[in-house]
Design an enzyme around this catalytic site. Structure first.
Site, PDB file in Angstrom:
ATOM      1  CG  HIS A 103      26.773  61.668  12.785  1.00  0.00           C
ATOM      2  ND1 HIS A 103      26.734  62.982  13.206  1.00  0.00           N
ATOM      3  CD2 HIS A 103      27.133  60.948  13.879  1.00  0.00           C
ATOM      4  CE1 HIS A 103      27.055  63.047  14.495  1.00  0.00           C
ATOM      5  NE2 HIS A 103      27.299  61.824  14.924  1.00  0.00           N
TER       6      HIS A 103
ATOM      7  CG  HIS B 288      24.864  58.142  17.128  1.00  0.00           C
ATOM      8  ND1 HIS B 288      24.583  58.760  18.327  1.00  0.00           N
ATOM      9  CD2 HIS B 288      25.877  58.863  16.573  1.00  0.00           C
ATOM     10  CE1 HIS B 288      25.384  59.809  18.475  1.00  0.00           C
ATOM     11  NE2 HIS B 288      26.192  59.895  17.431  1.00  0.00           N
ATOM     12  CD  GLU B 289      28.453  56.906  14.461  1.00  0.00           C
ATOM     13  OE1 GLU B 289      28.636  57.972  13.841  1.00  0.00           O
ATOM     14  OE2 GLU B 289      28.668  56.793  15.687  1.00  0.00           O
TER      15      GLU B 289
ATOM     16  CB  CYS C 215      27.466  62.892  19.692  1.00  0.00           C
ATOM     17  SG  CYS C 215      27.854  63.200  17.960  1.00  0.00           S
ATOM     18  CG  LEU C 216      33.441  60.879  19.150  1.00  0.00           C
ATOM     19  CD1 LEU C 216      34.359  60.205  18.132  1.00  0.00           C
ATOM     20  CD2 LEU C 216      34.093  60.886  20.524  1.00  0.00           C
TER      21      LEU C 216
ATOM     22  N   GLY D 117      31.894  54.617  17.541  1.00  0.00           N
ATOM     23  CA  GLY D 117      31.377  54.808  16.189  1.00  0.00           C
ATOM     24  C   GLY D 117      31.808  56.159  15.652  1.00  0.00           C
TER      25      GLY D 117
ATOM     26  CD  GLN E 133      30.741  61.938  14.265  1.00  0.00           C
ATOM     27  OE1 GLN E 133      30.788  60.737  14.039  1.00  0.00           O
ATOM     28  NE2 GLN E 133      30.689  62.416  15.494  1.00  0.00           N
TER      29      GLN E 133
HETATM   30 ZN    ZN Z   1      27.689  61.274  16.812  1.00  0.00          ZN
END
Ligand code: ZN
Length: 211
Positions: free
Chosen positions: A180, A176-177, A134-135, A89, A94
């Site tokens: 963000h 989660h996204e 998480c990236l 995702g 991000q």
């Molecule tokens: Zn994330």
């Protein structure tokens, strides 16, 4: 160093309950098992993802109003980057783009799904705990409690309305996204002690030279 990290994480995170054991976004095989080309592509992609400390991650993204080619190529770029970064995702935030756009692909066999202006319309009272990464937080893996099922209303890249019902990993990734897009990170959804531990893991990952 990467080896040491992995071993340590494995020891520290025994999942005793029956919940899905997944690493959100970083759902990939251990880095040291990747072939050099895949790893180089992943590192290049990760280098373009904003990391903790970048104020953009704390900003609220604004709704998309124009469903045009610009949006289409933004979505394509996000899908490619997510793929290269071996994530499941990615939110536009991000990449430093404050548009309410997210992409996900929970199953490698399925096409990338893009949600534009997503709204959580309903969440189940039933919650689930599972491990997330998480990236934007390299080296961090924490257990996060979230509603088990969700219904989301959004638009697709063409501006057509979508309604999605999801459970399990898919429901988790979407939540989660969406977080963000509201400037919320998994660090905000865990205890103080877990947060301290996560910050330590991130420092170690940085010192180990992860992008
Ligand atoms: Zn994330």
């Amino acid at each position: 160093m990467a080896n040491e990290n992995t071993v340590q994480e494995a020891e520290e995170a025994p999942l005793e309950h029956a919940d899905v054991e997944v690493e959100l976004e970083q759902g990939a095989p251990p880095v040291e098992e990747l072939d050099p080309e895949t790893r180089a592509r992943r590192d290049a992609a990760l280098a373009r993802v904003r990391k903790l400390g970048d104020p953009v991650l704390r900003a609220s993204a604004v709704p998309v109003e124009r469903f045009d080619d610009v949006l289409g190529s933004e979505i394509d770029r996000m899908g490619e980057l997510m793929h290269d970064a071996l994530g499941v995702g990615l939110a536009a935030t991000q990449l430093g783009v404050l548009h309410r756009v997210l992409v996900y692909r929970v199953d490698p066999e399925e096409p990338v799904t893009a949600l534009v202006n997503p709204e959580l319309e309903w969440t189940s009272e039933e919650v689930e705990v599972a491990e997330e990464g998480c990236l934007s937080l390299p080296g961090v893996h924490v257990e996060v409690e979230r509603p088990a099922r969700v219904r989301v209303r959004a638009r697709d890249r063409a501006g057509d309305e979508l309604e999605i019902e999801a459970e399990g990993l898919r429901a988790r990734v979407i939540q989660h996204e969406i977080d963000h897009l509201d400037g919320i990170l998994i660090l905000d959804r865990i205890s103080r002690e877990a947060r301290k531990e996560a910050m330590r893991a991130m420092r170690e990952s940085r010192e180990a030279g992860e992008p």
